[in-house]
Motif scaffolding. Sequence first.
Motif, PDB file in Angstrom:
ATOM      1  N   LEU A  52       7.136   1.080  11.392  1.00  7.41           N
ATOM      2  CA  LEU A  52       7.447   0.931   9.976  1.00  7.41           C
ATOM      3  C   LEU A  52       6.704  -0.286   9.417  1.00  7.41           C
ATOM      4  O   LEU A  52       6.889  -1.409   9.892  1.00  7.41           O
ATOM      5  CB  LEU A  52       8.954   0.750   9.766  1.00  7.41           C
ATOM      6  N   VAL A  53       5.874  -0.021   8.404  1.00 11.91           N
ATOM      7  CA  VAL A  53       5.181  -1.102   7.695  1.00 11.91           C
ATOM      8  C   VAL A  53       5.973  -1.344   6.410  1.00 11.91           C
ATOM      9  O   VAL A  53       5.772  -0.672   5.392  1.00 11.91           O
ATOM     10  CB  VAL A  53       3.720  -0.725   7.387  1.00 11.91           C
ATOM     11  N   TRP A  54       6.898  -2.279   6.466  1.00 10.07           N
ATOM     12  CA  TRP A  54       7.773  -2.500   5.313  1.00 10.07           C
ATOM     13  C   TRP A  54       8.329  -3.918   5.365  1.00 10.07           C
ATOM     14  O   TRP A  54       9.000  -4.307   6.320  1.00 10.07           O
ATOM     15  CB  TRP A  54       8.927  -1.506   5.302  1.00 10.07           C
ATOM     16  N   ASN A  55       8.057  -4.674   4.319  1.00  9.73           N
ATOM     17  CA  ASN A  55       8.519  -6.054   4.230  1.00  9.73           C
ATOM     18  C   ASN A  55       9.457  -6.278   3.051  1.00  9.73           C
ATOM     19  O   ASN A  55       9.725  -7.410   2.676  1.00  9.73           O
ATOM     20  CB  ASN A  55       7.320  -6.994   4.103  1.00  9.73           C
ATOM     21  N   GLY A  56       9.920  -5.191   2.450  1.00 15.28           N
ATOM     22  CA  GLY A  56      10.815  -5.289   1.316  1.00 15.28           C
ATOM     23  C   GLY A  56      10.096  -5.043   0.001  1.00 15.28           C
ATOM     24  O   GLY A  56       8.864  -4.949  -0.076  1.00 15.28           O
ATOM     25  N   ALA A  57      10.881  -4.919  -1.073  1.00 14.29           N
ATOM     26  CA  ALA A  57      10.322  -4.620  -2.394  1.00 14.29           C
ATOM     27  C   ALA A  57       9.391  -5.739  -2.849  1.00 14.29           C
ATOM     28  O   ALA A  57       9.639  -6.924  -2.614  1.00 14.29           O
ATOM     29  CB  ALA A  57      11.460  -4.442  -3.398  1.00 14.29           C
ATOM     30  N   GLY A  58       8.310  -5.346  -3.496  1.00 12.00           N
ATOM     31  CA  GLY A  58       7.383  -6.314  -4.060  1.00 12.00           C
ATOM     32  C   GLY A  58       6.407  -6.893  -3.068  1.00 12.00           C
ATOM     33  O   GLY A  58       5.543  -7.704  -3.440  1.00 12.00           O
ATOM     34  N   GLU A  59       6.510  -6.489  -1.786  1.00  5.96           N
ATOM     35  CA  GLU A  59       5.584  -6.987  -0.762  1.00  5.96           C
ATOM     36  C   GLU A  59       4.509  -5.945  -0.485  1.00  5.96           C
ATOM     37  O   GLU A  59       4.588  -4.803  -0.925  1.00  5.96           O
ATOM     38  CB  GLU A  59       6.359  -7.315   0.525  1.00  5.96           C
ATOM     39  N   THR A  60       3.497  -6.343   0.270  1.00  9.76           N
ATOM     40  CA  THR A  60       2.453  -5.399   0.683  1.00  9.76           C
ATOM     41  C   THR A  60       2.979  -4.576   1.845  1.00  9.76           C
ATOM     42  O   THR A  60       3.312  -5.109   2.904  1.00  9.76           O
ATOM     43  CB  THR A  60       1.181  -6.150   1.113  1.00  9.76           C
ATOM     44  N   ASN A  61       3.044  -3.277   1.650  1.00 12.12           N
ATOM     45  CA  ASN A  61       3.629  -2.386   2.656  1.00 12.12           C
ATOM     46  C   ASN A  61       2.663  -1.251   2.994  1.00 12.12           C
ATOM     47  O   ASN A  61       3.050  -0.090   3.081  1.00 12.12           O
ATOM     48  CB  ASN A  61       4.953  -1.816   2.134  1.00 12.12           C
ATOM     49  N   ASP A  62       1.395  -1.599   3.174  1.00  8.76           N
ATOM     50  CA  ASP A  62       0.355  -0.604   3.373  1.00  8.76           C
ATOM     51  C   ASP A  62      -0.167  -0.643   4.802  1.00  8.76           C
ATOM     52  O   ASP A  62      -0.165  -1.693   5.463  1.00  8.76           O
ATOM     53  CB  ASP A  62      -0.806  -0.841   2.413  1.00  8.76           C
ATOM     54  N   LEU A  63      -0.623   0.522   5.277  1.00 13.89           N
ATOM     55  CA  LEU A  63      -1.289   0.601   6.571  1.00 13.89           C
ATOM     56  C   LEU A  63      -2.761   0.238   6.381  1.00 13.89           C
ATOM     57  O   LEU A  63      -3.514   0.951   5.726  1.00 13.89           O
ATOM     58  CB  LEU A  63      -1.166   2.017   7.149  1.00 13.89           C
ATOM     59  N   THR A  64      -3.146  -0.894   6.962  1.00 17.86           N
ATOM     60  CA  THR A  64      -4.536  -1.355   6.908  1.00 17.86           C
ATOM     61  C   THR A  64      -5.084  -1.407   8.328  1.00 17.86           C
ATOM     62  O   THR A  64      -4.354  -1.224   9.305  1.00 17.86           O
ATOM     63  CB  THR A  64      -4.614  -2.753   6.282  1.00 17.86           C
ATOM     64  N   GLU A  65      -6.362  -1.708   8.445  1.00 14.90           N
ATOM     65  CA  GLU A  65      -6.965  -1.790   9.778  1.00 14.90           C
ATOM     66  C   GLU A  65      -6.340  -2.915  10.594  1.00 14.90           C
ATOM     67  O   GLU A  65      -6.083  -2.762  11.791  1.00 14.90           O
ATOM     68  CB  GLU A  65      -8.477  -2.004   9.664  1.00 14.90           C
ATOM     69  N   ASP A  66      -6.045  -4.043   9.943  1.00 19.04           N
ATOM     70  CA  ASP A  66      -5.423  -5.156  10.661  1.00 19.04           C
ATOM     71  C   ASP A  66      -4.022  -4.770  11.150  1.00 19.04           C
ATOM     72  O   ASP A  66      -3.634  -5.100  12.282  1.00 19.04           O
ATOM     73  CB  ASP A  66      -5.324  -6.386   9.752  1.00 19.04           C
ATOM     74  N   VAL A  67      -3.282  -4.082  10.294  1.00 21.00           N
ATOM     75  CA  VAL A  67      -1.941  -3.634  10.687  1.00 21.00           C
ATOM     76  C   VAL A  67      -2.051  -2.646  11.849  1.00 21.00           C
ATOM     77  O   VAL A  67      -1.271  -2.704  12.815  1.00 21.00           O
ATOM     78  CB  VAL A  67      -1.209  -2.998   9.492  1.00 21.00           C
ATOM     79  N   TYR A  68      -3.012  -1.748  11.769  1.00 15.34           N
ATOM     80  CA  TYR A  68      -3.224  -0.775  12.841  1.00 15.34           C
ATOM     81  C   TYR A  68      -3.465  -1.471  14.179  1.00 15.34           C
ATOM     82  O   TYR A  68      -2.890  -1.084  15.213  1.00 15.34           O
ATOM     83  CB  TYR A  68      -4.401   0.139  12.497  1.00 15.34           C
ATOM     84  N   GLU A  69      -4.276  -2.496  14.185  1.00 12.27           N
ATOM     85  CA  GLU A  69      -4.577  -3.202  15.428  1.00 12.27           C
ATOM     86  C   GLU A  69      -3.325  -3.868  15.995  1.00 12.27           C
ATOM     87  O   GLU A  69      -3.107  -3.889  17.210  1.00 12.27           O
ATOM     88  CB  GLU A  69      -5.677  -4.230  15.186  1.00 12.27           C
ATOM     89  N   GLU A  70      -2.476  -4.404  15.119  1.00 11.67           N
ATOM     90  CA  GLU A  70      -1.222  -4.996  15.591  1.00 11.67           C
ATOM     91  C   GLU A  70      -0.296  -3.920  16.172  1.00 11.67           C
ATOM     92  O   GLU A  70       0.413  -4.156  17.163  1.00 11.67           O
ATOM     93  CB  GLU A  70      -0.527  -5.723  14.447  1.00 11.67           C
ATOM     94  N   ILE A  71      -0.305  -2.749  15.547  1.00  8.12           N
ATOM     95  CA  ILE A  71       0.510  -1.642  16.048  1.00  8.12           C
ATOM     96  C   ILE A  71       0.045  -1.219  17.442  1.00  8.12           C
ATOM     97  O   ILE A  71       0.862  -0.984  18.351  1.00  8.12           O
ATOM     98  CB  ILE A  71       0.462  -0.460  15.059  1.00  8.12           C
ATOM     99  N   VAL A  72      -1.267  -1.150  17.630  1.00  9.47           N
ATOM    100  CA  VAL A  72      -1.823  -0.801  18.947  1.00  9.47           C
ATOM    101  C   VAL A  72      -1.376  -1.824  19.988  1.00  9.47           C
ATOM    102  O   VAL A  72      -0.975  -1.474  21.110  1.00  9.47           O
ATOM    103  CB  VAL A  72      -3.354  -0.717  18.879  1.00  9.47           C
ATOM    104  N   ASP A  73      -1.410  -3.091  19.636  1.00  9.15           N
ATOM    105  CA  ASP A  73      -0.992  -4.142  20.573  1.00  9.15           C
ATOM    106  C   ASP A  73       0.494  -3.997  20.921  1.00  9.15           C
ATOM    107  O   ASP A  73       0.883  -4.169  22.089  1.00  9.15           O
ATOM    108  CB  ASP A  73      -1.245  -5.524  19.956  1.00  9.15           C
TER     109      ASP A  73
END
Length: 646
Positions: free
Chosen positions: A575-596
């Motif tokens: 889940l990429v979610w930090n609450g309302a008004g935050e950036t909650n998008d799947l990006t390449e950096d987020v993807y790499e953290e998910i892989v880790d």
Amino acid sequence: MDDTDDLAELSVEQLIGMLREKTGAGVNLSFPGKMLARRIGRKVRPRAMRSVKNLSAGDDDGRSRNLLIEGDNLQALASLYRERGQIDLIVTDPPYNTGNDFRYNDKWDQDPNDPDMGELVGSDDPAKHTKWMRFMYPRLQMMKAMLKQSGVLAICIDHRELFHLGQLMDELFGEENRLAIINWQKSYSPRSDNRHVSTATEYVLVYAKDERLATTGLQPRTEAMNARYRNPDRDPRLWKGENFSGPKAATHQGMVYGIQSPFTGEIMYPPSGKCWRSPRADALEWLKDWGPAYELKQIGDEETRAAIIGKEAFDGRKIPAVMLAEPLESACKKAAVRLAAGRWPIIVFGLDGQGRPGQKKYLENVKQGRVPMTYWADEDQEDPDILDSVSWDHEESGHSQAGVNELTAVVGAGHGFETVKPLNLIKKIIQIWCPPGGTVLDPFAGSGTTGHAVLDLNLKQDATRRFILIELGRPESGDTYAKSLTANRLSRVISGDWASRKHAPLGGGYTFAGLSKQVDAETLLLMERDEMIDTVVASHTGSTRRRGNLIHIPLPAKPYKYLIAKNADEEGIYLVWNGAGETNDLTEDVYEEIVDEAEAAGLAASYHVYSRLSLFVTDDVHWYQIPDRILQDFGVDIRTESFGEA
């Protein structure tokens, strides 16, 4: 309001039903507010569920499979949209309209989401039957929608609303889908609850969603049943004598014929209205096995046969009898020798040759179980024509006081429940109408007998049934016994920590969840992360349609940033979610953290990711958009945000 108002709010099935009523097709139940009750299901808003870890119990697999929901059952059924069409058996015990046992809010007629619990409906309320039917109608609609096409609903009731409930069920499910009216003995001694007749029984109405697809299972055979099979003739196979006659003489007139005994010479016929179970050709060969010669012979017995069949139904055919083809004296001698030698033929005439024709039934050929019969006096009959009405005495189904005693033994005295369905009754229903790997739903869970029954049967039968229980309790008086009683009972039977004494643990588990906010786009996008985790888990579990495939990962000292759960294929849900008004998008950096995180947790390189937007695409990511995918899994139209009640 006229019945033709707001037709757009009705489903196709409801519109067809209304047309049948208007055209006079069939018998229909009419009561004030029926049209409003029909529409309620389409107006109920599904709600997000918040899991409560300290009220959940058992192992991870059990928690991922079984669910106890605290909340209004109409809202909960709407929130279980992802389970729609997936339930094998609904067994439930709704309020019986005994006075002050259910509430009704007139505002629900227009808005079933109104939070007011309504007023208790007293026994002196002149509209109590109408309110009860308006209360039950949309819930029965929802229950039917939850069932598989092969699913079955078993609903408990007493005499007060038996006929109204039966009419509701006939209308919603169809009379042709009624499987049984079970009459179970709730007490075994006279009661002073009626001026004229002591009330000793209650009822369970059993309906299939589609009788052609439903299966009525067998109950386990008992040692006493098997002990009836012997070998008095030294046959190497155990057998017992079975009546050689069966029903439906009028439709099986060729099976009504005379049989001459090789021992007495008497010509015997089936009893009135019955026929022999086997055709003449089979009977002829079996009788020859006794030694004497036999033949098929016309003996002018049409009048005798007509009396058995019924003179109005008799078709006038001349049917030959199975007769001795040699003198009786020599036939008797041959039959006596065969009787003494043992290992008798299929057709027997009692143990001494002096009885009526019977048929050997071998234990090895008997079904490994027993079919529920009209009355359970002879438990060894396996092939009824129809289930029809069924009577279960207290020795088989338990009685009300046994249910109270069982509950007291588990949770202790002072629980306040005076009537509790006995465990044996619910177990029996589950055994008959839910397969070993099926799902049982109880929208009026009460003290949790249904969950207890599923856990008990799973252990004893090595089954994997799962349960979903819904209970509101009495929050208006501070009695939220979904927490204090239902969860208490389930957790105690899982662990074996009964109030009365230590008991063998049943194992398994369940997740306790409470209904929270309505599910709509605006509400979802304002959720905090912990709320969104529960909502995503509920959404994803249902969307995969695979039972028990989602298991919460115990959080380590430092929780994962994205990983929230895994499925049976060892694939992570992120889940990429930090609450309302935050950036909650799947990006390449987020993807790499998910892989880790997947590597750290030892999970497969296949990632189920929920986020607001996807700004990075790769083949190993299964992406689910917030809020659209969640709305879809809760049955909410993402264009109009209307709920799709079936």
